[in-house]
Design a protein around this motif. Structure first.
Motif, PDB file in Angstrom:
ATOM      1  N   PHE A  11       1.030  -1.312  -0.211  1.00 17.85           N
ATOM      2  CA  PHE A  11      -0.132   0.027   0.148  1.00 17.85           C
ATOM      3  C   PHE A  11       0.812   0.795   0.088  1.00 17.85           C
ATOM      4  CE2 PHE A  11      -2.092   2.871   2.131  1.00 17.85           C
ATOM      5  CZ  PHE A  11      -3.657   3.415   1.609  1.00 17.85           C
ATOM      6  N   PHE A  12       1.408   1.165   1.029  1.00 20.39           N
ATOM      7  CA  PHE A  12       2.549   2.721   0.849  1.00 20.39           C
ATOM      8  C   PHE A  12       3.627   2.644  -0.005  1.00 20.39           C
ATOM      9  CE2 PHE A  12       1.311   2.363   5.480  1.00 20.39           C
ATOM     10  CZ  PHE A  12       0.989   3.354   5.768  1.00 20.39           C
ATOM     11  N   ALA A  15       1.098   3.306  -2.592  1.00 24.01           N
ATOM     12  CA  ALA A  15       0.804   5.231  -2.254  1.00 24.01           C
ATOM     13  C   ALA A  15       2.113   6.649  -2.858  1.00 24.01           C
ATOM     14  CB  ALA A  15       0.270   5.451  -1.169  1.00 24.01           C
ATOM     15  N   VAL A  18       1.874   6.613  -7.145  1.00 28.11           N
ATOM     16  CA  VAL A  18       0.781   7.330  -7.341  1.00 28.11           C
ATOM     17  C   VAL A  18       1.134   8.671  -6.761  1.00 28.11           C
ATOM     18  CG1 VAL A  18      -1.674   7.938  -6.726  1.00 28.11           C
ATOM     19  CG2 VAL A  18      -0.543   5.778  -7.127  1.00 28.11           C
ATOM     20  N   LEU A  19       1.879   9.726  -5.417  1.00 27.55           N
ATOM     21  CA  LEU A  19       1.323  10.461  -5.272  1.00 27.55           C
ATOM     22  C   LEU A  19       2.858  11.365  -5.524  1.00 27.55           C
ATOM     23  CD1 LEU A  19       0.180  10.823  -1.175  1.00 27.55           C
ATOM     24  CD2 LEU A  19      -1.162  11.415  -3.671  1.00 27.55           C
ATOM     25  N   ALA A  22       1.721  11.821  -8.870  1.00 28.96           N
ATOM     26  CA  ALA A  22       1.178  13.292  -9.760  1.00 28.96           C
ATOM     27  C   ALA A  22       1.839  14.611  -8.871  1.00 28.96           C
ATOM     28  CB  ALA A  22      -0.138  13.127  -8.361  1.00 28.96           C
ATOM     29  N   ILE A  23       2.727  14.725  -7.839  1.00 28.47           N
ATOM     30  CA  ILE A  23       3.653  15.808  -8.155  1.00 28.47           C
ATOM     31  C   ILE A  23       4.527  15.694  -8.855  1.00 28.47           C
ATOM     32  CG2 ILE A  23       4.859  16.946  -6.508  1.00 28.47           C
ATOM     33  CD1 ILE A  23       3.562  15.106  -3.730  1.00 28.47           C
ATOM     34  N   VAL A  25       3.713  14.707 -12.201  1.00 25.63           N
ATOM     35  CA  VAL A  25       3.171  15.571 -13.375  1.00 25.63           C
ATOM     36  C   VAL A  25       3.054  17.701 -13.345  1.00 25.63           C
ATOM     37  CG1 VAL A  25       0.602  15.897 -14.192  1.00 25.63           C
ATOM     38  CG2 VAL A  25       1.776  13.569 -13.882  1.00 25.63           C
ATOM     39  N   ILE A  26       2.772  17.582 -12.208  1.00 32.20           N
ATOM     40  CA  ILE A  26       2.282  19.001 -11.321  1.00 32.20           C
ATOM     41  C   ILE A  26       4.008  19.596 -11.829  1.00 32.20           C
ATOM     42  CG2 ILE A  26      -0.077  18.770 -10.835  1.00 32.20           C
ATOM     43  CD1 ILE A  26       1.111  19.798  -8.340  1.00 32.20           C
ATOM     44  N   LEU A  38       3.072  11.061 -15.281  1.00 31.64           N
ATOM     45  CA  LEU A  38       1.852  10.295 -15.326  1.00 31.64           C
ATOM     46  C   LEU A  38       2.104   8.287 -15.392  1.00 31.64           C
ATOM     47  CD1 LEU A  38      -1.038  11.165 -15.610  1.00 31.64           C
ATOM     48  CD2 LEU A  38      -0.381  11.073 -17.957  1.00 31.64           C
ATOM     49  N   THR A  41       2.372   7.217 -11.320  1.00 33.56           N
ATOM     50  CA  THR A  41       0.503   7.503 -10.560  1.00 33.56           C
ATOM     51  C   THR A  41       0.410   6.515 -11.621  1.00 33.56           C
ATOM     52  OG1 THR A  41       1.206   9.475 -10.709  1.00 33.56           O
ATOM     53  CG2 THR A  41      -0.968   8.838 -10.604  1.00 33.56           C
ATOM     54  N   LEU A  42      -0.436   5.958 -12.574  1.00 32.27           N
ATOM     55  CA  LEU A  42      -0.914   5.044 -13.617  1.00 32.27           C
ATOM     56  C   LEU A  42      -0.624   3.712 -13.124  1.00 32.27           C
ATOM     57  CD1 LEU A  42      -1.866   6.913 -17.248  1.00 32.27           C
ATOM     58  CD2 LEU A  42      -3.100   6.682 -15.162  1.00 32.27           C
ATOM     59  N   VAL A  45      -1.805   3.219  -9.124  1.00 34.44           N
ATOM     60  CA  VAL A  45      -2.846   2.889  -9.342  1.00 34.44           C
ATOM     61  C   VAL A  45      -3.729   1.676  -9.876  1.00 34.44           C
ATOM     62  CG1 VAL A  45      -5.695   3.687 -10.257  1.00 34.44           C
ATOM     63  CG2 VAL A  45      -3.780   5.849  -9.116  1.00 34.44           C
ATOM     64  N   GLN A  48      -2.557  -0.630  -6.548  1.00 35.01           N
ATOM     65  CA  GLN A  48      -3.772  -0.409  -5.957  1.00 35.01           C
ATOM     66  C   GLN A  48      -4.874  -1.195  -6.140  1.00 35.01           C
ATOM     67  OE1 GLN A  48      -2.870   0.953  -2.960  1.00 35.01           O
ATOM     68  NE2 GLN A  48      -2.245   2.677  -2.811  1.00 35.01           N
ATOM     69  N   PHE A  49      -5.276  -1.295  -7.490  1.00 30.98           N
ATOM     70  CA  PHE A  49      -5.975  -2.158  -7.927  1.00 30.98           C
ATOM     71  C   PHE A  49      -5.964  -3.413  -7.994  1.00 30.98           C
ATOM     72  CE2 PHE A  49      -7.919   0.499 -11.581  1.00 30.98           C
ATOM     73  CZ  PHE A  49      -8.788   1.101 -10.431  1.00 30.98           C
TER      74      PHE A  49
END
Lengths: 220, 103
Positions: A11-12, A15, A18-19, A22-23, A25-26, A38, A41-42, A45, A48-49
């Motif tokens: 999980f971690f 996570a 993912v985070l 995402a950071i 990307v921006i 991106l 992140t994908l 995710v 996580q699925f």
């Protein structure tokens, strides 16, 4: 203990992927680097699925999102040659960034408060249960398969397919209409029209209105 | 003994992802990066759907993710088509220049 520890690790780690992506990307100045963030992140995710027994969606996530959509992004970036670094210090509206920060932090705080508040409330309408990997399904008298909780190794795909092609088959057919419309619209949007067609807007037979949207870079 | 992973942890992660995507959408000016931020927000919604499907034991949540994927693919195709037709005429256009779209 080891199972829970492994779950925590998955999980971690996912996570963080993912985070972090995402950071990335921006904050990345180069659009290609943002696209690679991106992808990270994908993939996070998708992990996580898998951790939530949604195996088919994890595979689709990797194939469609990380495979098709990000490749489409990279294709457009390379095609247009916009893979040069942008200056992120330009800020046309003075208070835009603080306002955006306040808005997103407030949004996250609000949603998190709602999650915490709703966590201990009773489930109003529980579902029929998810089939997770386990024992194979039993066969009924007339040959139908009975999926008990803990179905076969492909039980998630079977259950998802039964739901998709049973309850949601009309919506599924509508998505094909959506995809055809999207493809046709993109072809119309991006093709270079011949000169005698480009002089007037599409569908205007009179031709006396010269559309500004079809001239060649006059505004640039 | 540590507690097991709760479905609400995934929801908190999804809300963080959505917040980052919304922030990026508001502050970035490159239309391509803005589209990537929309993808981040869609993925946060997908993660929420799957987490609640697990929590409630309802497969309809996972089916909803399937439809979100299809709509996201269609949206990216059309959006990138628009971006291509804009940037081909005006290289280096930012979101502020897109007011030219009005007829």
């Amino acid at each position: 203990m080891t199972t829970t520890f492994l779950e925590y690790l998955v999980f971690f780690a996912a996570a963080a992927m993912v985070l972090g992506g995402a950071i990335g990307v921006i904050t990345m100045r180069n659009p290609v680097h943002a696209a690679l963030g991106l992808v990270m992140t994908l993939f996070g995710v998708a992990v996580q699925f898998v951790a939530q027994e949604a195996h088919f969606l994890a595979a689709v996530q990797v194939i469609v999102y990380a495979g098709a959509i990000v490749v489409l992004f990279l294709f457009v970036i390379m095609l247009l040659g916009v893979d040069n670094a942008m200056d992120l210090s330009i800020e046309p509206i003075r208070v835009q960034r603080p306002l955006a920060g306040v808005m997103s932090v407030g949004l996250v705080a609000l949603v998190t408060a709602a999650i915490v508040k709703a966590d201990d409330s009773a489930v109003l309408q529980p579902g029929a249960g998810l089939d997770v990997a386990g024992a194979p399904p039993t066969q009924g008298a007339s040959g139908e398969l009975n999926f008990v909780a803990g179905g076969g190794h492909d039980s998630n795909i079977r259950q998802l397919a039964t739901n998709l092609y049973g309850d949601h088959v009309f919506a599924f057919e509508l998505t094909s209409v959506l995809l055809v419309v999207a493809v046709a619209g993109t072809v119309v949007l991006t093709r270079k029209w011949p000169r005698h067609l480009a002089e007037r807007p599409i569908g205007d037979d009179a031709g006396d209105v010269v559309d500004g949207a079809t001239d060649n870079g006059g505004a640039g | 003994m540590i507690a097991a992973i709760e479905p609400s942890w995934y929801l908190v992660l999804a809300s963080l992802l959505f917040g980052i995507g919304a922030f990026g959408l508001l502050v970035r000016r490159n239309p391509l990066v803005m589209f990537m931020c929309i993808e981040l927000m869609l993925n946060a919604a997908n993660l929420t759907f799957v987490a609640l499907a697990t929590k409630l034991g309802d497969i309809n949540g996972q089916t909803a993710v399937f439809f979100v994927l299809v709509v996201a693919a269609a949206e990216v195709v059309v959006g990138l088509g628009i971006i291509v037709s804009i940037l081909r005429r005006r290289p280096g256009a930012t979101a502020d220049d897109l007011a030219e779209l009005k007829g």
